[in-house]
Enzyme design. Structure first.
Site, PDB file in Angstrom:
ATOM      1  N   ASP A  22     -42.066 -25.685  36.159  1.00 12.62           N
ATOM      2  CA  ASP A  22     -41.886 -24.756  35.037  1.00 12.62           C
ATOM      3  C   ASP A  22     -41.607 -25.612  33.806  1.00 12.62           C
ATOM      4  O   ASP A  22     -40.503 -26.130  33.647  1.00 12.62           O
ATOM      5  CB  ASP A  22     -40.706 -23.819  35.322  1.00 12.62           C
ATOM      6  CG  ASP A  22     -40.370 -22.987  34.085  1.00 12.62           C
ATOM      7  OD1 ASP A  22     -39.723 -21.941  34.228  1.00 12.62           O
ATOM      8  OD2 ASP A  22     -40.749 -23.383  32.972  1.00 12.62           O
ATOM      9  N   HIS A 137     -26.591 -18.463  25.931  1.00 11.16           N
ATOM     10  CA  HIS A 137     -27.698 -17.510  25.765  1.00 11.16           C
ATOM     11  C   HIS A 137     -27.532 -16.290  26.667  1.00 11.16           C
ATOM     12  O   HIS A 137     -28.184 -15.262  26.466  1.00 11.16           O
ATOM     13  CB  HIS A 137     -29.045 -18.164  26.105  1.00 11.16           C
ATOM     14  CG  HIS A 137     -29.400 -19.283  25.195  1.00 11.16           C
ATOM     15  ND1 HIS A 137     -29.550 -19.143  23.833  1.00 11.16           N
ATOM     16  CD2 HIS A 137     -29.606 -20.598  25.454  1.00 11.16           C
ATOM     17  CE1 HIS A 137     -29.859 -20.317  23.292  1.00 11.16           C
ATOM     18  NE2 HIS A 137     -29.894 -21.218  24.249  1.00 11.16           N
ATOM     19  N   ASP A 174     -24.625 -26.542  19.516  1.00 12.34           N
ATOM     20  CA  ASP A 174     -25.892 -26.659  20.251  1.00 12.34           C
ATOM     21  C   ASP A 174     -27.029 -26.366  19.269  1.00 12.34           C
ATOM     22  O   ASP A 174     -26.841 -25.628  18.297  1.00 12.34           O
ATOM     23  CB  ASP A 174     -25.879 -25.619  21.384  1.00 12.34           C
ATOM     24  CG  ASP A 174     -27.080 -25.757  22.317  1.00 12.34           C
ATOM     25  OD1 ASP A 174     -26.894 -26.200  23.451  1.00 12.34           O
ATOM     26  OD2 ASP A 174     -28.201 -25.428  21.866  1.00 12.34           O
ATOM     27  N   HIS A 176     -29.641 -24.665  19.715  1.00 14.27           N
ATOM     28  CA  HIS A 176     -30.226 -23.322  19.881  1.00 14.27           C
ATOM     29  C   HIS A 176     -29.188 -22.276  19.466  1.00 14.27           C
ATOM     30  O   HIS A 176     -27.980 -22.500  19.597  1.00 14.27           O
ATOM     31  CB  HIS A 176     -30.613 -23.067  21.341  1.00 14.27           C
ATOM     32  CG  HIS A 176     -31.645 -24.010  21.863  1.00 14.27           C
ATOM     33  ND1 HIS A 176     -31.323 -25.180  22.512  1.00 14.27           N
ATOM     34  CD2 HIS A 176     -33.006 -23.973  21.817  1.00 14.27           C
ATOM     35  CE1 HIS A 176     -32.438 -25.819  22.867  1.00 14.27           C
ATOM     36  NE2 HIS A 176     -33.473 -25.112  22.448  1.00 14.27           N
TER      37      HIS A 176
HETATM   38  C1  LIG Z   1     -28.267 -24.152  26.610  1.00 13.30           C
HETATM   39  C2  LIG Z   1     -29.486 -24.327  25.716  1.00 13.30           C
HETATM   40  O1  LIG Z   1     -29.234 -23.764  24.434  1.00 13.30           O
HETATM   41  O2  LIG Z   1     -29.718 -25.699  25.476  1.00 13.30           O
HETATM   42  N1  LIG Z   1     -30.660 -23.697  26.318  1.00 13.30           N
HETATM   43  C3  LIG Z   1     -31.930 -23.899  25.655  1.00 13.30           C
HETATM   44  C4  LIG Z   1     -33.056 -23.035  26.272  1.00 13.30           C
HETATM   45  C5  LIG Z   1     -34.403 -23.328  25.638  1.00 13.30           C
HETATM   46  C6  LIG Z   1     -35.486 -22.433  26.161  1.00 13.30           C
HETATM   47  N2  LIG Z   1     -36.751 -22.704  25.534  1.00 13.30           N
HETATM   48 ZN   LIG Z   2     -29.513 -25.737  23.384  1.00 14.91          ZN
END
Ligand SMILES: CC(O)(O)NCCCCN
Ligand SMILES: [Zn+2]
Length: 678
Positions: A22, A137, A174, A176
């Site tokens: 994946d 998330h 982070d 994201h």
């Molecule tokens: C915990 C995190 O924020 O690093 N996860 C990132 C998921 C990215 C999916 N494309």
């Molecule tokens: Zn992240």
């Protein structure tokens, strides 16, 4: 204030792994945890921490945030075969189940809660939990973005319930957007959520409109959700620091949290395939140092993302050594935020104007055109190149980044000086400090007389200075030789003592000395052509003195309660100091009505982020209570205490704005708004 740093790590959390191919999820590997822990051991940091064991969270604890349906789905995966695991994983955006995932996710939550307990009970001052799967998330009813349970959100709810907390700050660095955390707390004014994240005008995952700067919270929670979107990649140390000086720290100090929890993702660091940013590991020492000044030092750092193993593990080590109170390493790179970063900073400040006292006088007239301007900019150049030359691009240059970091870390790592603080005073007794410090013997008078007559005769007119000069030069020598990292000396006449100390420092090799005078005292001008930058915070206007880029007088008078210093310290002094990048900081405090005691101790605490924490404090011998609080700040025995928050007056905000306009081309970390006509 409690002492000690907890470290929570359990090898069991490395058993969660991807069983099929994946390309989205295959970066979230068990080695993220083991290589971070191995690097901590290599730097002898594990043995300096208090080991706190992880535990599995109970179902009740998970239900503080998640629905029972979500919990049941997670529980049911333990007995699934690969095909079933793949099927159930397909119900979520970017998540994978393994038969051990449920157990690891319960350990991740349990580890986080154990850290909250250790900090709130005073067993330790602060700590870090190395956990996976990450959490920010995941939502009430869904796994997402490698996250199953929202570790940090559960911890905040748990802390409110168990310790009756009413103000918790979550800092999410982070790369994201922790949309899960945002959804959970967006109507909750007791949890202030700050996140910066790669956004690129909604192009970057999870590509949500509600990740933009105008998502400020809902209902009673308005103003308590802060999103700082990065609309370009390649952001670096100066962009991150500017975001702290001009957005997070003023908010955080006004909010005055009782506990700080960091969603500590390191994919915002250099080399990370997700972030594509350029910030180097030492920036996390600075970010950690800043948040340690809040909530009387009660800080829980919880791992989220970070996918470049070398960058991740070096950044984790930078975080832990700062939690332990080690000197903060010199920041590298040009201290100038890029235009796109300043634009985002300006936008989020404007979006929060009506919810925060510190922003009461913020100029938002630009909004109608700037935000369209940035969208126009986007349409004009659909694939924006980064503003920063991207030193290291990331596609499969992992090895290059590793080599870069090997060299980079050698340059900025330093032996921790054995003693933190040296002090002497003319009475010869170390009566000030709560912890044993290094008592510096005094240079005898004849030696000092010869030295002074040789080099400083033009400054030292009378004998009463000799004794204090002796102690100052004795401490300076220890700092110069890196035997201690900071020191305190008292003096009958600060300006003479400081003038000698500055000339001595330059003579002995410091190329850039930042000197801050607090209070009305006569300043002996020191040219030294740029080797000294002077900032004078004084009550009386300094008539006659011409301001230059190396001599700045900030006319400031503390208010009745003596704690409206934030705009001066956070909005001006810190950005100028970081722009200058001194290799020694001297702070002289005379009788003063300019900054209250808490303003002075905040100044000392925050400026320890510079010059590898080298500070020489010269305190007027009458100011005993200042000595006490400065001593505590320098030995790291306490975080500054603030009274009730007093908003700055318009007059004070204007003073800072005028100085910022005057100096922001020279000292670029002052920039927090884009002048019209970009
Ligand atoms: C915990 C995190 O924020 O690093 N996860 C990132 C998921 C990215 C999916 N494309
Ligand atoms: Zn992240």
């Amino acid at each position: 204030m409690a002492s000690g740093t907890a470290l929570i790590y359990d090898e069991e959390m490395t058993t969660h792994k991807l069983l099929w191919s994946d390309p989205v999820c295959d970066i979230e590997v068990p080695e993220r945890l083991s290589s971070s822990y191995d690097q901590l051991k290599r730097y002898h940091l594990v043995e300096r921490c208090v080991h706190v064991p992880a535990r599995e969270a109970s179902q009740e604890e998970i239900l503080l945030v998640h629905s029972s349906e979500h919990l049941e789905v997670a529980k049911s995966t333990q007995t699934m075969n690969e095909e079933e695991l793949k099927k159930v994983s397909g119900n979520y955006d970017a998540f994978f189940f393994h038969p051990n995932t449920y157990c690891c996710a319960r350990l991740a939550v349990g580890a986080t809660l154990e850290l909250v307990d250790a900090v709130m009970s005073g067993k330790v001052r602060n700590g870090m939990a190395l956990v996976r799967p990450p959490g920010h998330h995941s939502q009430r009813n869904a796994a997402n973005g490698f996250c199953l349970f929202n570790n940090v959100a559960i911890a905040a709810e748990y802390a409110k319930l168990k310790y009756g907390l009413q103000r918790i700050l979550i800092v999410d660095w982070d790369v994201h957007h922790g949309q899960g955390t945002q959804y959970i707390f967006e109507e909750d004014p007791s949890v202030l959520y700050f996140s910066w994240h790669r956004y690129e005008h909604q192009e970057f995952w999870p590509s949500l409109k509600e990740s933009d700067y105008d998502a400020v919270g809902l209902g009673k929670g308005k103003g308590f959700n802060i999103n700082l979107p990065w609309n370009k990649v390649g952001m670096g140390n100066s962009d991150y620091l500017a975001a702290f000086f001009h957005v997070l720290l003023p908010m955080a100090f006004e909010f005055d949290p009782e506990l700080v929890i960091v969603s500590s993702g390191y994919d915002s660091g250099i080399g990370d395939p997700e972030g594509q940013m350029n910030a180097t590991p030492e920036v996390f020492a600075h970010l950690t140092h800043f948040v340690m000044q809040l909530a009387n030092g009660k800080l829980c750092v919880i791992l989220e993302g970070g996918y470049h193993l070398k960058s991740l593990s070096e950044s984790v080590c930078m975080t832990v050594r700062t939690l332990l109170g080690d000197p903060v390493p010199q920041i590298t790179g040009e201290m100038a935020p890029c235009l796109s970063a300043v634009e985002s900073i300006q936008n989020v400040r404007a979006a929060h104007k009506s919810y925060w006292k510190w922003l009461m006088y913020e100029d938002t007239s630009f909004l109608q055109n700037l935000s369209t301007k940035s969208l126009l900019l986007k349409k004009a150049n659909p694939n924006p190149s980064t503003e920063h030359e991207s030193k290291i691009t990331n596609n499969d240059e992992t090895v290059k980044v590793e080599r870069f970091l090997e060299l980079h870390m050698k340059n900025i790592l330093f032996p921790v000086p054995p003693i933190k603080t040296a002090t002497t005073d003319s009475r010869g007794s170390v009566h000030l400090l709560p912890v044993p410090v290094h008592f510096v013997k005094e240079i005898d008078k004849t030696e000092i007389k010869a030295l002074v007559s040789g080099f400083y005769a033009d400054i030292v007119k009378e004998d009463k200075n000799l004794l204090s000069l002796g102690s100052i030069l004795a401490i300076l020598d220890k700092i110069l030789k890196k035997e201690v990292c900071n020191g305190i000396a008292e003096s009958p006449t600060c300006s003479v003592s400081v003038a000698v100390a500055l000339r001595h420092s330059v003579r002995f090799g410091f190329q850039r000395v930042l000197c801050i005078f607090v209070g009305d005292m006569e300043i002996i001008p020191n040219t030294e052509d740029g080797k000294i930058l002077m900032i004078h915070i004084c009550e009386k206007e300094q008539s006659g003195k011409t301001r230059s880029k190396h001599y700045i007088s900030l006319n400031w008078k503390e208010d009745a309660e003596g704690n409206d210093f934030f705009p001066a310290v956070l909005g001006f002094i810190l950005p100028v100091a970081y722009s200058y990048q001194p290799n020694l900081t001297v702070i002289a405090v005379g009788p003063n009505r300019s900054l209250g005691i808490s303003g002075i101790s905040l100044l000392f605490s925050l400026l320890q982020g510079l010059a590898e924490s080298r500070i020489l404090a010269v305190i007027k011998d009458t100011e005993i209570n200042v000595m006490q609080s400065v001593a505590k700040a320098l030995v790291g025995a306490s975080a500054p205490q603030f009274g009730v928050y007093v908003p700055p007056t318009q007059e004070k905000v204007n003073k800072i704005k005028i100085l910022r306009d005057q100096f922001q081309q020279e000292w670029k970390m002052l920039q927090c708004s884009v002048k019209d006509g970009i």
